[in-house]
Structures are given as C-alpha cells and as structure tokens.
Design a protein around this motif. Structure first.
Motif, PDB file in Angstrom:
ATOM      1  N   UNK A 299       0.920  -1.056  -0.120  1.00 55.28           N
ATOM      2  CA  UNK A 299      -0.068   0.033  -0.066  1.00 55.28           C
ATOM      3  C   UNK A 299       0.731   1.316  -0.128  1.00 55.28           C
ATOM      4  N   UNK A 300       1.881   1.385   0.718  1.00 53.93           N
ATOM      5  CA  UNK A 300       2.765   2.509   0.981  1.00 53.93           C
ATOM      6  C   UNK A 300       4.165   2.629   0.490  1.00 53.93           C
ATOM      7  N   UNK A 301       4.405   1.588  -0.272  1.00 54.22           N
ATOM      8  CA  UNK A 301       5.711   1.725  -0.732  1.00 54.22           C
ATOM      9  C   UNK A 301       6.679   1.251   0.025  1.00 54.22           C
ATOM     10  N   UNK A 302       8.226   1.282  -0.457  1.00 57.08           N
ATOM     11  CA  UNK A 302       9.334   0.929   0.317  1.00 57.08           C
ATOM     12  C   UNK A 302      10.014   1.875   1.150  1.00 57.08           C
ATOM     13  N   UNK A 303       9.279   3.169   1.245  1.00 54.93           N
ATOM     14  CA  UNK A 303      10.113   4.455   1.506  1.00 54.93           C
ATOM     15  C   UNK A 303       9.929   4.551   3.274  1.00 54.93           C
ATOM     16  N   UNK A 304      10.161   5.672   3.541  1.00 61.32           N
ATOM     17  CA  UNK A 304       9.994   6.103   5.161  1.00 61.32           C
ATOM     18  C   UNK A 304       8.505   5.708   5.462  1.00 61.32           C
TER      19      UNK A 304
ATOM     20  N   UNK B  91      11.472  -5.485  12.498  1.00 63.77           N
ATOM     21  CA  UNK B  91      10.684  -5.756  11.361  1.00 63.77           C
ATOM     22  C   UNK B  91      10.290  -4.252  10.495  1.00 63.77           C
ATOM     23  N   UNK B  92      10.257  -3.305  10.923  1.00 61.77           N
ATOM     24  CA  UNK B  92      10.094  -1.978  10.081  1.00 61.77           C
ATOM     25  C   UNK B  92      11.370  -1.997   9.170  1.00 61.77           C
ATOM     26  N   UNK B  93      12.441  -2.127   9.618  1.00 64.87           N
ATOM     27  CA  UNK B  93      13.564  -2.026   8.820  1.00 64.87           C
ATOM     28  C   UNK B  93      14.045  -3.038   7.964  1.00 64.87           C
ATOM     29  N   UNK B  94      12.973  -4.134   8.044  1.00 67.98           N
ATOM     30  CA  UNK B  94      13.200  -5.350   6.928  1.00 67.98           C
ATOM     31  C   UNK B  94      12.980  -4.555   5.558  1.00 67.98           C
ATOM     32  N   UNK B  95      12.202  -3.641   5.520  1.00 65.71           N
ATOM     33  CA  UNK B  95      11.275  -3.026   4.317  1.00 65.71           C
ATOM     34  C   UNK B  95      12.843  -1.900   3.559  1.00 65.71           C
ATOM     35  N   UNK B  96      13.555  -2.670   2.598  1.00 69.09           N
ATOM     36  CA  UNK B  96      14.507  -1.841   1.990  1.00 69.09           C
ATOM     37  C   UNK B  96      14.969  -0.768   2.532  1.00 69.09           C
ATOM     38  N   UNK B  97      15.507  -1.004   3.872  1.00 63.53           N
ATOM     39  CA  UNK B  97      16.263   0.202   4.469  1.00 63.53           C
ATOM     40  C   UNK B  97      17.809   0.154   4.141  1.00 63.53           C
ATOM     41  N   UNK B  98      18.208   1.208   4.055  1.00 65.00           N
ATOM     42  CA  UNK B  98      19.838   1.296   4.158  1.00 65.00           C
ATOM     43  C   UNK B  98      20.344   1.924   5.504  1.00 65.00           C
ATOM     44  N   UNK B  99      19.383   2.266   6.404  1.00 67.37           N
ATOM     45  CA  UNK B  99      19.988   2.888   7.375  1.00 67.37           C
ATOM     46  C   UNK B  99      19.142   2.335   8.519  1.00 67.37           C
ATOM     47  N   UNK B 100      19.760   2.335  10.040  1.00 67.07           N
ATOM     48  CA  UNK B 100      18.894   1.840  11.030  1.00 67.07           C
ATOM     49  C   UNK B 100      19.645   0.762  11.633  1.00 67.07           C
ATOM     50  N   UNK B 101      19.255   0.767  12.882  1.00 62.03           N
ATOM     51  CA  UNK B 101      20.000  -0.446  13.806  1.00 62.03           C
ATOM     52  C   UNK B 101      19.301  -1.739  13.436  1.00 62.03           C
TER      53      UNK B 101
END
Lengths: 267, 288
Positions: free
Chosen positions: B151-156, B230-240
């Motif tokens: 629904x919301x894409x892979x951004x923030x 879980x949240x940062x499983x989504x195509x993240x490049x930053x984050x713990x």
C-alpha cells in the motif's frame, strides 16, 4: 428556601423489578438552619441528597431552590462528600479555589478568597501542601472550604465525618458549627449517628428504609445553644438530649411496618 | 518513688540517652517483595552472565559463529563506531531508527490519546472504533508488514506506518482505561462547583487519565523498539534494525550482538526517561 415536595425515586431492580428508594419525601430547608437526615443505610437519605444536588433526577415530585427548579448540579449548591474528592495534582489552595477557577475569577482574587476560607477551617499553614500530605480530617476541612468558595445558597453534606475517627469527628462537628455560625449558610447534613444528628441539627428528620421515608421530624436548639455557650458537657448531660436520643433510637430500630404507621399518623 | 520503680525508670531511660546504642528498629512482617532492594542482585547477575559468556567463548565450548567472544564484539563496536557499517556511520544508523520511532510515537500519541478518550466518553466513537482496533491489535506487525509495503511503498512512510500501528493500540486502550478509572464523585464534585463540559474535561478528566496515558506511552515506545527490526526489513539502508538484518545475511554474529546491545541500551534509556517524566508530570500517582 430549599423545598422538596413529594420526592419519589425508583431504581431499576436486579430481577426486572423496581426498588422504591425514596417515597414522597417533603422537606423545607430555611435560611440559617441545619437539617439533618438520620437513618440506617438504605433509608434513602443519600438518594435525597443526590437529588437535591442534581446528581439524580426524581421519578416524581419536585425540588426548588428559591423558587427555581433544580435541574442538575450547580454552584448554588455546594457538596461535601464522604469520600474526599480533592484533586491530587492540585495544592490545597488550588483545590479550594477550583470553583472560583471555573467561575472565571482572576488568579489573585481566587488565591485571596481561598486563603480566607483556609483560615476559616483552621488550615492557614497548609495552602501549599498536597492533599495526600494531609490527614483525613484535614482533607474534609479542605472539602468544606472548597464547597464554600463559590458562596453557595446551601451546603449539602453526605456523611462527611463518617470515615473519621470519633475524636476527629467531634472536632469537625465543632468546626462545622463555627463555620455555620459565621457564614449563616443553611446546611443539609446526612448521618447515621444519632448523637451527631442531635448535636448538629436545628431540625432532625428520621428516615426508615424500604421504601425510604421520612418518619419523624424534630426541631431542636442544642446547636444554637452550643454556638452561643460553647459548652459540650451541658448539652450532652441535658436530660432532654438523652431522652431524644432514646426516642430516636426506638424509631430507627422499630420494625418497618410500625414506622410506616407512624409516617401515616404524621401526615 | 520506690527503689524498684526508680530502677525501671532508669533502665527505660538509658538506651534513649546513649546515642551510640541506636535501638533496633522493626517493621510489620512483609508479604512478597514489599519494595525490597533488588538492584545489587541484578547487577551481580549481569556481571555473572558476562563472566559465563567469557568462559564459554574462552574455552571454545560454542563455535564463534554462534557466540562471538566479548572482546570481538567490543572490537567490532569500536570499529563500527570508527568506520561505520554498510556505508553509514553508527550515528546515522541510530538516528535513522530514533527518528522513525519518535515520529511514529508522536503520530500514535496524537491519534491514540484523543480517540481513546472519545471512545471512553461517546457511545458512537466506542462502537465504531472498537471493531477495527480489536481486529488489528492482536496481529503481529510482521503479519501486516507486506500490506504496508504494497500500500505505502518501500520508503519511510511504510516503516513509520508499521511502527505507528504497533504503538497506537496500547495508547488508545490506555486512554480509555484512564477514563474508566475516573471516580464519579470527582466528576460530581466538579459539576457542583459549576464546571462546564469543557472545564470538566480539561481540569478533571484529562489529568485523571494522565497517569495511565504516560504509562502507555512508555509501553508503546517499548513496543516501537521491539517492532523496529521488522520495520527496517523494508528496503532500508540505514537503521539499527537494518544493521542487524544485514549482518545476519553475512553471518556477522558480532555485528548482530552490537546491534542488539545498542537497541537494548536505547530502549532502557527511553524507559528510564519516561519514568522520570512520569515522576515529574504525575508525582501524585499512587498517592490518594
């Protein structure tokens, strides 16, 4: 004048029936009087007070204050509760000033008036204290000061000293008489202590349960005598005091059907 | 006074006049913990766990791939601190995660508190909102994670939305519970002092619900940290959370340990900070 006419209250019962909590109670509370409602639990005295305060609508009958029908709670009727209802996040002074805050008084006037009331109830040194730092008796003093702050036409007191120890209770009764003598407020007071009723009331109405009814009414002058002479012993040792105590005790403990007869003979 | 009486009086007075002999103070026998100090026990337990970790890795009882030595983890932490990880500094990873959690907490609180209060006051609000909230809140965030992406894409947006959903329910439910715990006498007292509806809400209802709301914020931020990975499983490049997931792909167990340690430290700091905030904002809590 506060006038209760043929006030009846029915509550829904558990088994689909109705509970007759108050049966055609009529009562006048004149200026400068203390009317005490006395009775065992379930006799409708708190129901009557809640109706006068406007917390509870009547099933039948009417309540008027200076001719105006009572249609809900309002600042013209100050209430002192058995359980203290002070706000724990406000200081004692701000608790007393709560009604003035609601009325939109500027902060300086609020503080002056609240400080004056704290002096009246003997708590001038505790303005900045938090409610939980005070004893039960002191919290009830704050409750009285708070109820007086908006200058109500009548003070409604629902077993205000019921949870206090008997020594504190005696002090609070004398304090209340002081406040009454100085402010001239009319008071409606509820208790299940016969002695408290006799000591405080200019009028005592005795109530009996199932259904809640006013079964007897006594006009007394002990409280005016105490306000004038300040002599507890003279009043407690007065034979009339003991005599009334016994008569009321018989009334309260009398089986209900007899109490109903008594009410009928009164009418 | 007889001799016997005098002796008794003197022996009674003696301990009070001797400042060295402080009397033995007593208290009612407690049941349960009753506020007994547990801090030193917990600290020693922590040290023991680290000692066991040391011994196990020292004697190679478990392969380093599964359990890296404390020294390796510390060295890895310093190296990430110095050189960063996956093209970003440690602070960039931490601040990315912090930003997501704080943004989500802000949105969840500004929706959850008013809606929760409305649900406690209004039949329609309660009736309408109960259905979706009761439906979604027991779901694990990982279950609706794919929907967030679709629904919301892979951004923030999808990351923050996932965290917001996880935090919203506990805040909203606590605001309702805060209203339920409001004693009717307090309401009646305010009404008989002439409070209008709005004054009743602002001066009585809101402060009465505040302790529960603050507790729920503390719990919600805890939920936020536990949903972070879980949240940062989504195509993240930053984050713990991203750092941990990415390290696991390369079996870099020491980096995973560093990430877990950082999350634990921040979560603890937030929880502690919220407790300080509670003792400052609602000092009356638990005192009546």
């Amino acid at each position: 004048m506060l006038r209760v006419q043929n006030a009846s209250v029915f509550f829904p019962g558990r088994d689909g029936g109705v509970i007759h909590a108050l049966d055609r109670a009529s009562l006048d509370i004149d200026a400068n009087s203390i009317v005490v409602a006395l009775g065992a639990s379930g006799c409708g005295k708190s129901t009557l007070l809640n109706a006068i305060a406007g917390f509870l609508p009547l099933s039948e009958g009417s309540i008027t204050l200076d001719g105006q029908p009572v249609e809900g709670p309002g600042a013209d009727r100050g209430v002192v509760f058995q359980k203290d209802t002070l706000l724990p996040w406000k200081s004692v002074l701000d608790n007393v000033a709560l009604g003035l805050d609601f009325a939109g008084l500027p902060p300086r006037d609020r503080r002056d008036r609240a400080a004056e009331l704290l002096r009246l109830v003997g708590l001038e040194g505790f303005a900045k204290s938090a409610p939980h730092e005070l004893s039960g008796g002191m919290r009830q003093r704050v409750g009285i000061a708070r109820a007086l702050a908006t200058d109500p036409k009548i003070l409604l007191m629902d077993e205000p000293f019921g949870a206090l120890d008997s020594l504190t209770r005696e002090q609070m009764q004398e304090l209340l008489i002081d406040v009454w003598a100085r402010t001239g407020k009319r008071i409606f007071f509820i208790t299940h202590s016969i002695e408290e009723a006799l000591f405080l009331g200019t009028t005592v109405v005795v109530m009996s349960p199932r259904p809640g009814r006013i079964v007897a009414r006594f006009d007394l002058d002990f409280v005016r005598r105490f306000a004038a002479e300040r002599d507890v012993h003279a009043i407690l040792s007065d034979p009339e005091f003991g005599d009334l105590h016994n008569r009321i005790r018989d009334l309260v403990h009398r089986p209900h059907h007899t109490a109903v007869h008594r009410a009928e003979t009164l009418q | 006074m007889t001799d016997a009486a005098r002796t008794t009086a003197e022996s009674l007075a003696a301990p009070l006049t001797d400042p060295a002999a402080r009397p033995r103070t007593v208290a009612l026998r407690p049941f349960g913990l009753d506020g007994a100090r547990t801090g030193p026990i917990s600290a020693v337990t922590g040290l023991l766990l680290i000692a066991v970790w040391f011994l196990v890795s020292q004697h190679r009882l478990v392969p380093p791939l599964f359990l890296p030595a404390p020294g390796e983890v510390a060295a890895q932490f310093l190296s990430i601190l110095e050189d960063g990880y996956a093209g970003a500094t440690l602070w960039e990873h931490v601040s990315a995660s912090l930003l997501r959690i704080l943004a989500a907490a802000l949105i969840a609180a500004s929706l959850g508190i008013p809606l929760g209060l409305a649900m406690g006051l209004n039949r329609w609000a309660k009736g309408v909102l109960d259905t979706p909230i009761e439906f979604y809140w027991p779901l694990p965030p990982l279950a609706y994670l794919p929907l967030m992406i679709i629904w919301l894409g892979i951004g923030e947006v999808s990351k923050i939305a996932l965290l917001t959903l996880a935090m919203f329910a506990p805040i909203c439910l606590s605001a309702q519970a805060g209203l339920r715990s409001l004693p009717i006498e307090r309401v009646n007292a305010a009404l008989s002092l002439g409070a209008t509806r709005w004054q009743l809400f602002r001066s009585i209802v809101l402060p009465s619900a505040l302790p529960e709301i603050l507790t729920s914020l503390r719990i919600a931020i805890g939920v936020g940290w536990s949903t972070l990975v879980a949240a940062e499983l989504i195509a993240a490049t930053r984050g713990i959370g991203f750092m941990i997931m990415s390290a696991s792909h390369f079996l870099a167990t020491d980096v995973v340990f560093v990430g877990i340690g950082i999350i634990a430290a921040w979560a603890f700091a937030f929880s502690y900070g919220m407790r300080l905030l509670e003792s400052w904002l609602v000092p009356w809590k638990g005192k009546t």
